[in-house]
Write an enzyme that holds these catalytic residues in place. Structure first.
Site, short mmCIF file in Angstrom:
data_model
loop_
_atom_site.label_atom_id
_atom_site.label_comp_id
_atom_site.label_asym_id
_atom_site.label_seq_id
_atom_site.Cartn_x
_atom_site.Cartn_y
_atom_site.Cartn_z
N ASP A 132 0.87 -1.18 0.00
CA ASP A 132 0.00 0.00 0.00
C ASP A 132 0.90 1.22 0.00
O ASP A 132 1.81 1.32 0.84
CB ASP A 132 -0.88 0.03 1.25
CG ASP A 132 -1.97 -1.04 1.23
OD1 ASP A 132 -1.90 -1.96 0.41
OD2 ASP A 132 -2.89 -0.94 2.06
N ASP B 79 -15.45 -3.54 0.63
CA ASP B 79 -14.80 -3.16 1.88
C ASP B 79 -15.92 -2.88 2.88
O ASP B 79 -16.71 -1.94 2.68
CB ASP B 79 -13.94 -1.90 1.66
CG ASP B 79 -12.90 -2.13 0.57
OD1 ASP B 79 -12.39 -3.25 0.45
OD2 ASP B 79 -12.60 -1.17 -0.18
O1 LIG Z 1 -6.00 -1.16 1.65
C1 LIG Z 1 -6.21 -0.33 2.54
O2 LIG Z 1 -5.65 -0.38 3.65
C2 LIG Z 1 -7.18 0.79 2.28
C3 LIG Z 1 -7.43 1.68 3.29
C4 LIG Z 1 -8.31 2.71 3.08
C5 LIG Z 1 -8.91 2.85 1.85
C6 LIG Z 1 -8.68 1.98 0.84
C7 LIG Z 1 -7.81 0.92 1.03
N1 LIG Z 1 -7.51 -0.02 0.07
C8 LIG Z 1 -8.10 -0.31 -1.13
O3 LIG Z 1 -8.34 0.80 -2.00
C9 LIG Z 1 -9.19 0.32 -2.99
C10 LIG Z 1 -10.38 1.21 -3.16
O4 LIG Z 1 -10.03 2.36 -3.82
P1 LIG Z 1 -11.19 3.17 -4.54
O5 LIG Z 1 -12.27 3.29 -3.55
O6 LIG Z 1 -11.57 2.37 -5.73
O7 LIG Z 1 -10.56 4.48 -4.85
C11 LIG Z 1 -9.69 -1.03 -2.53
O8 LIG Z 1 -8.89 -2.06 -3.12
C12 LIG Z 1 -9.42 -0.99 -1.06
O9 LIG Z 1 -9.41 -2.28 -0.52
#
Ligand SMILES: O=C(O)c1ccccc1N[C@@H]1O[C@H](COP(=O)(O)O)[C@@H](O)[C@H]1O
EC number: 5.3.1.16
Length: 241
Positions: A11, A130
């Site tokens: 990340d 999520d």
């Molecule tokens: O992976 C994380 O820790 C995380 C924490 C906070 C927000 C998102 C996170 N991860 C990943 O980001 C994508 C979503 O991004 P978007 O909403 O499409 O812009 C998803 O894979 C989350 O699991």
């Protein structure tokens, strides 16, 4: 029996590989260069990398050039996510050569666009579900985005190939995965599920391997690897039949 796929996570926030607790901005622990981390997981035998642009997910900028560089440097499969929400960001993500992208917020806020790109790109598109309880969260997990099972049914109908299911309450906590949630999601869909959040031990990975017959295809492993709870080599050995 199929082997549980392991996806070590990188990340990226502000150019650094980080881990968060419950996905909350401000809880970052930094682990240095994302490219070095990704290359280390590859050298340890990973077949997949789960690569997230956290700034793009939170709306605090982006690390697009860096995640593209990391993706291009990999010989292994890359699942790319964070801030992929429209034609331009999807095209840029796919142009990196990643194996698939993971859409989060877009699946909650622009369902027509997501249905269109699922139809166009098939299994290059996964959707990240999520959840807190059974409520989906988007925009860096800061906003509610509807009911998990209603959204899952809609995406199934639209032909979504795969789901990445994260229990936000477990993510980054080393408390063990939410096996009940994963079983419930597998019961609600016939599509493969990638489990995310909470893995803390080799026993957790063995427990997730036990869900492979139900539809759990893979597991994302983050904090446990960075905290050296076990090595990736040990993890791969633990899930091999
Ligand atoms: O992976 C994380 O820790 C995380 C924490 C906070 C927000 C998102 C996170 N991860 C990943 O980001 C994508 C979503 O991004 P978007 O909403 O499409 O812009 C998803 O894979 C989350 O699991």
């Amino acid at each position: 029996m199929s082997t549980l796929e392991l996806l070590p996570a990188v990340d990226v926030r502000d150019g650094q590989a980080v881990r968060l607790v419950h996905g909350e901005s401000g809880t970052e622990t930094s682990y240095g260069s994302p490219l070095e981390a990704a290359l280390a997981w590859q050298a340890s035998g990973a077949e997949w990398l789960h690569l997230v642009d956290l700034d793009a997910a939170f709306g605090t900028g982006d690390n697009r050039a860096l995640v593209a560089e990391v993706t291009r440097a990999m010989d292994i499969k890359v699942e790319l996510s964070g801030g992929i929400r429209d034609d331009a960001t999807l095209a840029a993500a796919l142009a990196t050569g990643c194996t698939r992208v993971n859409l989060g917020t877009a699946a909650l806020e622009t369902p027509e666009w997501v249905a269109k790109v699922i139809a166009e790109h098939g299994d290059k598109i996964a959707v990240g579900l999520d959840v807190r309880g059974t409520t989906l969260r988007g925009r860096g997990w800061t906003r509610d985005g509807g009911d998990l099972y209603e959204t899952l049914a809609r995406l199934d109908q639209e032909g979504c190939a795969r789901y990445v299911v994260t229990d936000i309450a477990k993510d980054g906590t080393l408390q063990g995965p939410n096996l009940e949630l994963l079983k419930n999601v597998c019961a609600a869909t016939d599509r493969p599920v990638v489990a995310s959040g909470g893995v803390s031990s080799l026993d957790d990975l063995r427990a997730l391997s036990g869900l492979v017959p139900l539809g759990v295809e893979g597991a994302i492993v983050g904090k446990a690897l960075y905290a050296k709870a076990f090595t990736l080599e040990e993890a791969l050995e633990a899930v091999s039949p």
